[in-house]
Design an enzyme around this catalytic site. Sequence first.
Site, PDB file in Angstrom:
ATOM      1  N   SER A   1     -42.881   6.701 -20.094  1.00  8.80           N
ATOM      2  CA  SER A   1     -42.612   7.957 -20.798  1.00  8.80           C
ATOM      3  C   SER A   1     -42.687   9.189 -19.915  1.00  8.80           C
ATOM      4  CB  SER A   1     -43.591   8.124 -21.962  1.00  8.80           C
ATOM      5  OG  SER A   1     -44.933   8.030 -21.501  1.00  8.80           O
TER       6      SER A   1
ATOM      7  N   ASP B   1     -49.590  16.358 -25.400  1.00 10.84           N
ATOM      8  CA  ASP B   1     -50.190  15.510 -26.424  1.00 10.84           C
ATOM      9  C   ASP B   1     -51.299  14.681 -25.780  1.00 10.84           C
ATOM     10  OD1 ASP B   1     -48.908  13.432 -25.086  1.00 10.84           O
ATOM     11  OD2 ASP B   1     -47.294  13.250 -26.533  1.00 10.84           O
TER      12      ASP B   1
ATOM     13  N   HIS C   1     -49.450  13.010 -22.344  1.00 12.00           N
ATOM     14  CA  HIS C   1     -48.344  13.520 -21.541  1.00 12.00           C
ATOM     15  C   HIS C   1     -48.535  14.979 -21.135  1.00 12.00           C
ATOM     16  CE1 HIS C   1     -46.672  10.212 -24.045  1.00 12.00           C
ATOM     17  NE2 HIS C   1     -46.223   9.837 -22.857  1.00 12.00           N
TER      18      HIS C   1
END
Length: 344
Positions: A42, A319, A322
Amino acid sequence: MNCLMFFKMLLAFSFISLFYVGNAQQSYGNSTVSALFAFGDSILDTGNNNLLLSVSKVNFYPYGRDFIGGRATGRFGNGRVFSDIIAEGLGLKNLLPAYRDPYLWNNDLTTGVCFASGGSGLDPITARTTGSIWVSDQVTDFQNYITRLNGVVGNQEQANAVISNAVYLISAGNNDIAITYFTTGARRLQYTLPAYNDQLVSWTRDLIKSLYDMGARKFAVMGTLPLGCLPGARALTRACELFVNQGAAMFNQQLSADIDNLGATFPGAKFVYVDMYNPLLGLIINPQASGFIDVADACCCTPTHLIPCLDASRYVFWDVAHPTQKSYETIAPQIIENIKAKLA
């Protein structure tokens, strides 16, 4: 560390509803490399999970709040992610499109696309846990990309030039260590932590070999983030989890040493290790130097921040797992210069 809580917070990224917003690309055309191809997780994913039945999806508000037009594109952050910023820094384009975007333009193929998948890893168990695209399947996507590229450019020689002169940016190991080893414990009976790190390095080498055999020659291989300092890891005590950080640092050290010695194994290839751990840890230790005010909390998407913060640029993390766009932009310049110096 309350691993179950951390994992549940990671699973909170999920949304089953399907949503697509196209993203216009700006081409620069002044790069010394032909293209950028991103593989892994991600940190680099620009929307490949949008059409998956996966717990690792973010194609919904407030993700993308600070992106162009406030659009949620499937990027794991408030705006652009690390692969976008590297693509821009290499002089290619300011957004790296997701290969699985059904609206991907053919003219984007020659300057690079993203194959990375949020929640993925080197370990097949990691991808199965999150419902993401395992790195081996990302390589299959790359094979399909080459076929499509040949049709777009019209001749094999030009397609080969794109492939051989591109930079291959790899981010893997984050979810393997954070989720598969520390959170679910799926590999803890089979491996000690040093042995698991050895296996992850071996799988990284396998990934590089697969890409090398298809013509890749320039590799930028990223280490993990300081995983014990992610907001999800420090949610209860607000202190970084030392043992988790030690595990990540151990993997990074082993990976870096291996990358330094790969030249003899892959003739004609160039390699650079991309340190993500220390630059981000530097922001966490001395946030004020770069204009940050909060390093322990996430701006968004946690039980204490259901309503996003007003200014994500003041936070190191968007978050529970990340960094914000500002964090990536802060650490990227030195990394980009290093990539240029080693892979030119």
